[in-house]
Design an enzyme around this catalytic site. Structure first.
Site, PDB file in Angstrom:
ATOM      1  N   SER A 103       1.704   8.136   1.758  1.00  0.00           N
ATOM      2  CA  SER A 103       0.957   6.921   2.127  1.00  0.00           C
ATOM      3  C   SER A 103       1.149   6.551   3.598  1.00  0.00           C
ATOM      4  O   SER A 103       2.265   6.617   4.131  1.00  0.00           O
ATOM      5  CB  SER A 103       1.430   5.737   1.278  1.00  0.00           C
ATOM      6  OG  SER A 103       1.188   5.975  -0.081  1.00  0.00           O
ATOM      7  N   THR A 153      -3.908  11.828   1.805  1.00  0.00           N
ATOM      8  CA  THR A 153      -3.168  10.892   0.956  1.00  0.00           C
ATOM      9  C   THR A 153      -3.899  10.811  -0.384  1.00  0.00           C
ATOM     10  O   THR A 153      -4.991  11.358  -0.523  1.00  0.00           O
ATOM     11  CB  THR A 153      -3.145   9.481   1.572  1.00  0.00           C
ATOM     12  OG1 THR A 153      -4.501   9.004   1.630  1.00  0.00           O
ATOM     13  CG2 THR A 153      -2.532   9.456   2.952  1.00  0.00           C
ATOM     14  N   LEU A 154      -3.309  10.066  -1.308  1.00  0.00           N
ATOM     15  CA  LEU A 154      -3.920   9.893  -2.629  1.00  0.00           C
ATOM     16  C   LEU A 154      -5.326   9.308  -2.496  1.00  0.00           C
ATOM     17  O   LEU A 154      -6.297   9.821  -3.066  1.00  0.00           O
ATOM     18  CB  LEU A 154      -3.039   8.937  -3.435  1.00  0.00           C
ATOM     19  CG  LEU A 154      -2.972   9.122  -4.942  1.00  0.00           C
ATOM     20  CD1 LEU A 154      -2.503  10.523  -5.295  1.00  0.00           C
ATOM     21  CD2 LEU A 154      -2.038   8.073  -5.528  1.00  0.00           C
ATOM     22  N   ALA A 155      -5.450   8.231  -1.723  1.00  0.00           N
ATOM     23  CA  ALA A 155      -6.749   7.561  -1.577  1.00  0.00           C
ATOM     24  C   ALA A 155      -7.753   8.483  -0.877  1.00  0.00           C
ATOM     25  O   ALA A 155      -8.913   8.576  -1.280  1.00  0.00           O
ATOM     26  CB  ALA A 155      -6.580   6.262  -0.794  1.00  0.00           C
ATOM     27  N   GLY A 201       0.773  -1.229   0.000  1.00  0.00           N
ATOM     28  CA  GLY A 201       0.000   0.000   0.000  1.00  0.00           C
ATOM     29  C   GLY A 201       0.807   1.282   0.000  1.00  0.00           C
ATOM     30  O   GLY A 201       0.290   2.335   0.355  1.00  0.00           O
ATOM     31  N   VAL A 223      -3.381  -7.002  -5.670  1.00  0.00           N
ATOM     32  CA  VAL A 223      -4.157  -7.901  -4.805  1.00  0.00           C
ATOM     33  C   VAL A 223      -5.378  -8.510  -5.495  1.00  0.00           C
ATOM     34  O   VAL A 223      -5.991  -9.425  -4.956  1.00  0.00           O
ATOM     35  CB  VAL A 223      -4.604  -7.202  -3.495  1.00  0.00           C
ATOM     36  CG1 VAL A 223      -3.414  -6.811  -2.648  1.00  0.00           C
ATOM     37  CG2 VAL A 223      -5.515  -6.018  -3.773  1.00  0.00           C
ATOM     38  N   TYR A 235     -18.517   8.444   2.285  1.00  0.00           N
ATOM     39  CA  TYR A 235     -17.641   7.280   2.445  1.00  0.00           C
ATOM     40  C   TYR A 235     -18.281   6.042   1.808  1.00  0.00           C
ATOM     41  O   TYR A 235     -17.596   5.100   1.413  1.00  0.00           O
ATOM     42  CB  TYR A 235     -17.305   7.050   3.925  1.00  0.00           C
ATOM     43  CG  TYR A 235     -15.874   6.607   4.120  1.00  0.00           C
ATOM     44  CD1 TYR A 235     -14.830   7.529   4.069  1.00  0.00           C
ATOM     45  CD2 TYR A 235     -15.563   5.271   4.312  1.00  0.00           C
ATOM     46  CE1 TYR A 235     -13.523   7.121   4.217  1.00  0.00           C
ATOM     47  CE2 TYR A 235     -14.258   4.854   4.466  1.00  0.00           C
ATOM     48  CZ  TYR A 235     -13.246   5.780   4.423  1.00  0.00           C
ATOM     49  OH  TYR A 235     -11.956   5.368   4.563  1.00  0.00           O
ATOM     50  N   ALA A 295     -11.946   2.182  -4.345  1.00  0.00           N
ATOM     51  CA  ALA A 295     -13.345   2.194  -4.793  1.00  0.00           C
ATOM     52  C   ALA A 295     -13.413   3.145  -5.981  1.00  0.00           C
ATOM     53  O   ALA A 295     -12.602   4.079  -6.084  1.00  0.00           O
ATOM     54  CB  ALA A 295     -14.277   2.684  -3.685  1.00  0.00           C
ATOM     55  N   LYS A 326     -14.828  -1.389   4.950  1.00  0.00           N
ATOM     56  CA  LYS A 326     -14.105  -1.321   6.231  1.00  0.00           C
ATOM     57  C   LYS A 326     -14.819  -2.151   7.304  1.00  0.00           C
ATOM     58  O   LYS A 326     -14.173  -2.720   8.189  1.00  0.00           O
ATOM     59  CB  LYS A 326     -13.959   0.130   6.691  1.00  0.00           C
ATOM     60  CG  LYS A 326     -13.062   0.987   5.805  1.00  0.00           C
ATOM     61  CD  LYS A 326     -11.674   0.427   5.636  1.00  0.00           C
ATOM     62  CE  LYS A 326     -10.732   1.385   4.922  1.00  0.00           C
ATOM     63  NZ  LYS A 326      -9.470   0.733   4.495  1.00  0.00           N
TER      64      LYS A 326
HETATM   65  P1  NAP Z   1      -2.681   5.653  -0.525  1.00  0.00           P
HETATM   66  O1  NAP Z   1      -1.368   6.239  -0.273  1.00  0.00           O
HETATM   67  O2  NAP Z   1      -3.385   6.066  -1.778  1.00  0.00           O
HETATM   68  O3  NAP Z   1      -2.579   4.066  -0.429  1.00  0.00           O
HETATM   69  C1  NAP Z   1      -3.573   3.192  -0.939  1.00  0.00           C
HETATM   70  C2  NAP Z   1      -2.838   2.073  -1.584  1.00  0.00           C
HETATM   71  O4  NAP Z   1      -3.711   1.018  -2.036  1.00  0.00           O
HETATM   72  C3  NAP Z   1      -2.086   2.540  -2.820  1.00  0.00           C
HETATM   73  O5  NAP Z   1      -0.752   2.138  -2.746  1.00  0.00           O
HETATM   74  C4  NAP Z   1      -2.829   1.822  -3.929  1.00  0.00           C
HETATM   75  O6  NAP Z   1      -2.104   1.629  -5.097  1.00  0.00           O
HETATM   76  C5  NAP Z   1      -3.141   0.533  -3.229  1.00  0.00           C
HETATM   77  N1  NAP Z   1      -3.990  -0.298  -4.076  1.00  0.00           N
HETATM   78  C6  NAP Z   1      -5.167   0.009  -4.660  1.00  0.00           C
HETATM   79  N2  NAP Z   1      -5.571  -1.016  -5.418  1.00  0.00           N
HETATM   80  C7  NAP Z   1      -4.632  -1.996  -5.313  1.00  0.00           C
HETATM   81  C8  NAP Z   1      -4.471  -3.283  -5.848  1.00  0.00           C
HETATM   82  N3  NAP Z   1      -5.366  -3.817  -6.700  1.00  0.00           N
HETATM   83  N4  NAP Z   1      -3.377  -4.021  -5.488  1.00  0.00           N
HETATM   84  C9  NAP Z   1      -2.470  -3.525  -4.642  1.00  0.00           C
HETATM   85  N5  NAP Z   1      -2.554  -2.299  -4.107  1.00  0.00           N
HETATM   86  C10 NAP Z   1      -3.622  -1.538  -4.441  1.00  0.00           C
HETATM   87  O7  NAP Z   1      -3.706   6.043   0.653  1.00  0.00           O
HETATM   88  P2  NAP Z   1      -3.690   5.777   2.232  1.00  0.00           P
HETATM   89  O8  NAP Z   1      -4.612   6.787   2.795  1.00  0.00           O
HETATM   90  O9  NAP Z   1      -2.304   5.685   2.754  1.00  0.00           O
HETATM   91  O10 NAP Z   1      -4.435   4.385   2.317  1.00  0.00           O
HETATM   92  C11 NAP Z   1      -3.889   3.243   3.007  1.00  0.00           C
HETATM   93  C12 NAP Z   1      -4.983   2.588   3.823  1.00  0.00           C
HETATM   94  O11 NAP Z   1      -5.323   3.449   4.913  1.00  0.00           O
HETATM   95  C13 NAP Z   1      -6.281   2.324   3.073  1.00  0.00           C
HETATM   96  O12 NAP Z   1      -6.820   1.090   3.480  1.00  0.00           O
HETATM   97  C14 NAP Z   1      -7.176   3.454   3.553  1.00  0.00           C
HETATM   98  O13 NAP Z   1      -8.544   3.151   3.434  1.00  0.00           O
HETATM   99  C15 NAP Z   1      -6.723   3.532   5.001  1.00  0.00           C
HETATM  100  N6  NAP Z   1      -7.108   4.757   5.722  1.00  0.00           N
HETATM  101  C16 NAP Z   1      -6.737   5.969   5.244  1.00  0.00           C
HETATM  102  C17 NAP Z   1      -7.111   7.094   5.937  1.00  0.00           C
HETATM  103  C18 NAP Z   1      -6.743   8.461   5.430  1.00  0.00           C
HETATM  104  O14 NAP Z   1      -7.381   9.431   5.840  1.00  0.00           O
HETATM  105  N7  NAP Z   1      -5.740   8.597   4.593  1.00  0.00           N
HETATM  106  C19 NAP Z   1      -7.852   7.003   7.135  1.00  0.00           C
HETATM  107  C20 NAP Z   1      -8.208   5.740   7.590  1.00  0.00           C
HETATM  108  C21 NAP Z   1      -7.822   4.615   6.871  1.00  0.00           C
HETATM  109  P3  NAP Z   1      -2.564   2.527  -6.402  1.00  0.00           P
HETATM  110  O15 NAP Z   1      -2.174   3.924  -6.113  1.00  0.00           O
HETATM  111  O16 NAP Z   1      -1.874   1.888  -7.522  1.00  0.00           O
HETATM  112  O17 NAP Z   1      -4.061   2.387  -6.566  1.00  0.00           O
END
Ligand code: NAP
Length: 258
Positions: free
Chosen positions: A21, A196-198, A15, A67, A158, A97, A165
């Protein structure tokens, strides 16, 4: 202060998209504690950026892992079996999503979008764990996934990611029960909003961050480094008695009622 020493432990971190990230913050914390780290990237497009980050962590390696493809997960298992022989730490920081499914009404989520969000964001935790099981069983292991409060509360925009989740957190408890006898612990960090990106794919994310900062007991948003250190705790022996838990790293926001 109790020092965390992860020397001799192998850590697979999924991730990392870029330096923002949450998984990157966790990888840095693991590296600082002495773990040997392998970062994965979802596809060729992300490879250069992830390799550049891995170069900052001495001894870190990178592997491609999508994945949604079992063959891709199996290939990572085979490579780690050959190179490492055991896996003591697994970080699952993957979610996805369709953008349009995070903007409109939840009730309109199409079947394909629902299935895709649950596949990438929840089922992948099971699938990766199952594939890595022979390596995780060798010495026992600690697994951490990343969740959000929308697993248990209604959060505007969301939408289907909240459904994913919820399944993810249930999977943490079920896996904790099932894998406990193998000395494998399974926990989640439920993080407050971090840019972050997501996260930026969530409609109204900036307003959400502002709201959290105003309402949270600590009166601020959290940092990704705070997610990194909480995950480090869960991935180390300091948390040896903890499994099946969701640890909130959200400046206390989740305890508020009004
Ligand atoms: P992020 O930097 O965008 O990381 C999300 C990661 O998921 C990216 O590396 C993305 O790769 C990867 N991913 C998506 N589809 C995939 C696939 N098919 N195979 C493998 N990897 C894949 O964002 P982040 O916020 O750090 O997210 C990490 C986790 O934290 C997520 O589960 C998110 O829901 C959770 N989270 C985030 C927050 C927040 O506010 N940031 C809060 C609570 C929980 P690609 O870029 O290639 O798609």
């Amino acid at each position: 202060m109790v020092a965390i020493d992860l020397t001799g432990r192998n850590a697979l971190v999924l991730g990392v998209a870029n330096h923002r990230s949450l998984s990157w913050a966790i990888a840095q914390a693991l590296h600082q504690a002495g773990a040997r780290v392998c970062l994965t990237y979802a596809g060729e497009r992300l490879r250069p950026g992830v390799e550049e980050l891995a170069a900052k962590l001495e001894g870190a390696t990178t592997l491609e892992l999508d994945v949604t493809h079992d063959a891709s997960i199996a290939a990572v298992h085979d490579r780690l079996a050959r190179d490492w022989g055991s896996l003591e730490i697994l970080v699952h920081g993957v979610a996805f999503a369709n953008k349009e499914d995070l903007e409109g009404r939840f009730v309109d989520t199409p079947r394909q979008g629902f299935m895709m969000a649950l596949d990438v964001s929840a089922y992948s935790f099971l699938s990766v764990t199952r594939h890595m099981l022979p390596l995780l069983e060798t010495n026992g292991a600690s697994l951490v996934t990343l969740s959000y409060l929308a697993a248990e509360r209604a959060v505007p925009s969301y939408n289907v990611m909240g459904s994913a989740k919820a399944v993810l957190e249930q999977s943490v408890r079920q896996l904790a029960w099932e894998l406990g006898p193998k000395k494998i612990r399974v926990n989640a960090v439920s993080a407050g909003p971090v840019s972050t990106l997501a996260a930026r794919g969530i409609h109204g994310f900036v307003g959400m961050q502002k709201h959290h900062a105003e309402k949270a007991p600590l009166q601020r948003n959290i940092t990704k480094e705070e997610v990194g250190s909480a995950a480090l705790f869960l991935l180390s022996d300091l948390s040896s008695g903890i499994t099946g838990e969701v640890l909130y790293v959200d400046a206390g926001y989740n305890v508020m009622g009004a």
